[in-house]
Design an enzyme around this catalytic site. Sequence first.
Site, PDB file in Angstrom:
ATOM      1  N   ARG A  73      -1.370 -17.490  72.065  1.00  0.00           N
ATOM      2  CA  ARG A  73      -0.424 -16.367  72.062  1.00  0.00           C
ATOM      3  C   ARG A  73       0.491 -16.469  70.849  1.00  0.00           C
ATOM      4  O   ARG A  73       0.612 -17.510  70.229  1.00  0.00           O
ATOM      5  CB  ARG A  73       0.411 -16.376  73.344  1.00  0.00           C
ATOM      6  CG  ARG A  73      -0.397 -16.004  74.572  1.00  0.00           C
ATOM      7  CD  ARG A  73       0.470 -16.018  75.805  1.00  0.00           C
ATOM      8  NE  ARG A  73       1.419 -14.911  75.817  1.00  0.00           N
ATOM      9  CZ  ARG A  73       2.718 -15.043  76.046  1.00  0.00           C
ATOM     10  NH1 ARG A  73       3.250 -16.210  76.291  1.00  0.00           N
ATOM     11  NH2 ARG A  73       3.511 -13.983  76.051  1.00  0.00           N
ATOM     12  N   LYS A 127       2.037 -28.453  79.607  1.00  0.00           N
ATOM     13  CA  LYS A 127       1.041 -27.377  79.585  1.00  0.00           C
ATOM     14  C   LYS A 127      -0.384 -27.925  79.712  1.00  0.00           C
ATOM     15  O   LYS A 127      -0.811 -28.782  78.949  1.00  0.00           O
ATOM     16  CB  LYS A 127       1.186 -26.576  78.284  1.00  0.00           C
ATOM     17  CG  LYS A 127       0.251 -25.388  78.215  1.00  0.00           C
ATOM     18  CD  LYS A 127       0.756 -24.360  77.229  1.00  0.00           C
ATOM     19  CE  LYS A 127      -0.251 -23.277  76.974  1.00  0.00           C
ATOM     20  NZ  LYS A 127       0.284 -22.150  76.223  1.00  0.00           N
ATOM     21  N   ARG A 130      12.098 -21.104  78.188  1.00  0.00           N
ATOM     22  CA  ARG A 130      12.282 -22.551  77.951  1.00  0.00           C
ATOM     23  C   ARG A 130      13.280 -23.098  78.962  1.00  0.00           C
ATOM     24  O   ARG A 130      14.206 -22.394  79.366  1.00  0.00           O
ATOM     25  CB  ARG A 130      12.873 -22.800  76.555  1.00  0.00           C
ATOM     26  CG  ARG A 130      11.981 -22.344  75.421  1.00  0.00           C
ATOM     27  CD  ARG A 130      10.953 -23.418  75.047  1.00  0.00           C
ATOM     28  NE  ARG A 130      10.221 -23.062  73.869  1.00  0.00           N
ATOM     29  CZ  ARG A 130       9.213 -22.199  73.820  1.00  0.00           C
ATOM     30  NH1 ARG A 130       8.824 -21.610  74.910  1.00  0.00           N
ATOM     31  NH2 ARG A 130       8.598 -21.937  72.683  1.00  0.00           N
TER      32      ARG A 130
HETATM   33  C1  BTN Z   1      -1.904 -19.637  74.851  1.00  0.00           C
HETATM   34  O1  BTN Z   1      -1.368 -19.555  73.747  1.00  0.00           O
HETATM   35  O2  BTN Z   1      -1.379 -20.271  75.760  1.00  0.00           O
HETATM   36  C2  BTN Z   1      -3.225 -18.954  75.109  1.00  0.00           C
HETATM   37  C3  BTN Z   1      -4.376 -19.833  74.747  1.00  0.00           C
HETATM   38  C4  BTN Z   1      -5.729 -19.201  75.010  1.00  0.00           C
HETATM   39  C5  BTN Z   1      -6.864 -20.054  74.447  1.00  0.00           C
HETATM   40  C6  BTN Z   1      -8.213 -19.518  74.847  1.00  0.00           C
HETATM   41  S1  BTN Z   1      -9.513 -20.662  74.507  1.00  0.00           S
HETATM   42  C7  BTN Z   1     -10.677 -19.451  74.906  1.00  0.00           C
HETATM   43  C8  BTN Z   1     -10.176 -18.156  74.338  1.00  0.00           C
HETATM   44  N1  BTN Z   1     -10.595 -17.991  72.969  1.00  0.00           N
HETATM   45  C9  BTN Z   1      -9.568 -18.006  72.125  1.00  0.00           C
HETATM   46  O3  BTN Z   1      -9.654 -17.911  70.893  1.00  0.00           O
HETATM   47  N2  BTN Z   1      -8.415 -18.158  72.796  1.00  0.00           N
HETATM   48  C10 BTN Z   1      -8.654 -18.225  74.222  1.00  0.00           C
END
Ligand code: BTN
Length: 324
Positions: free
Chosen positions: A123, A188, A322
Site C-alpha cells: 500500500r 505485521k 499508529r
Molecule cells: C500492504 O502494504 O500491506 C499490502 C501488501 C500486499 C502484498 C501482496 S503480495 C501478493 C500481491 N501482489 C502484490 O504485488 N502485492 C500483493
Amino acid sequence: MTQSASLSRTLLLQRLADGQFHSGEILGQELGLSRASVSKHVKVLTELGLDIFSVTGKGYRLAKPLSLLSHKHIASELTLLNSSQVEVLNIIDSTNQYLKDLNRAKGNGYVCLAEAQTAGRGRHGRTWVSPYGASIYMSMFWSFQGGHQVISGLSLVIGIAIVKALKGLDVDDVMLKWPNDVYLHGKKLAGVLIEVEGQLGAACDCVIGIGLNISLPSNKLEIDQPWTDLTKGTGKDFNRNTLAATLINELVTILTQFEQSGLEPFVEQWNTLDYFQQQSVKLLIGNKQLKGVACGINGDGALLLERNGQVEAFHGGEISVRAV
Ligand code: BTN
C-alpha cells in the site's frame, strides 16, 4: 539437454528443497548443466532471497528445507473452486499485476500464487519484499456487479478471512489493524492490497492481493515496520500449500457472503479482532496527525476515533494508524 534458465532454477530448487547438501557436479549432471551454470543459477536464487550455503567438497544446501508450491496439492484441498481456477507461478513481477493483465472473463475466485515477486507492491506505493518460497504471494479476482459503492469495507472482510484461515490451522492471537493489516503478537504478519478497475456505474473489478509472511530469510530485509512471520510467531512449520488452499477456501466463502450482504454482518466480528480497540492511537493523514482513542469500525468500514468526547468516522485513502 538444454533448458530455459527458469526451468533449470525450478529443477535445481526441487532438489535443494530437502535442505540437504547436493554436490554441484551431480546437480549439473542431473540437470544437464555445467558446474559453472549451476553456480550461476545458485547466485540468482540467492539474489531472490534464498539462503543457500556453498561448502567446498560438499556442495550446496538450503539453510532450511523449503516446501515448494504445488498446484496439485493446493487443488486437492479446494472446497469451492476447481483446479482450473488456480494458477501457480514461479517468479513474476507481481501477482496483482499478473491478474490485472489477464482477461477478466476468467471469473470470480480466479486466483494465482507465485514463489517470488520481483516487483511486489504494498500500500501507499511501497514495495512488498517477496523472497523466494518464504511467504504466500496470492491474488484473487472478483467482480462486484453493484459497482464501487458496494465494495466499501472489502479489505476489512479479507482481513477476517485471513484470520479465519489461520485459526483453522491453530494459529490464534491473530488480530487486525485498520484497514487491512494482519498482526501477530503486535507485529505485521500479512497485508492486503486491493486494486480496483471499472467505470462509475459499471461492475467493479477487484484484484485482491495478499502477502502473508511464513518464514522470511534471516538475512537483512528492507522492511520499514515491525514484522513477523508464522514460523517466528508460532515456533511451528507450516505447509504453504495447505495454507494457500485454506486461505482460498475462506476467501471464496467470505467474498460470496460479502457480495450478498455487504459489510454489516461482519462489523462486530471485525471489532472483536481489532488490535487497537480502545487504545490511544494517532492517525496520519497526509502531513496531519490526529490523536484519539480507536473505537473500531462503523457499518461503512470507517475507523471510529474518539476525540474530546466526540466520535468521528474516518474513511480509507491515505490514512495510517499508529500506536501513541
Ligand atoms: C500492504 O502494504 O500491506 C499490502 C501488501 C500486499 C502484498 C501482496 S503480495 C501478493 C500481491 N501482489 C502484490 O504485488 N502485492 C500483493
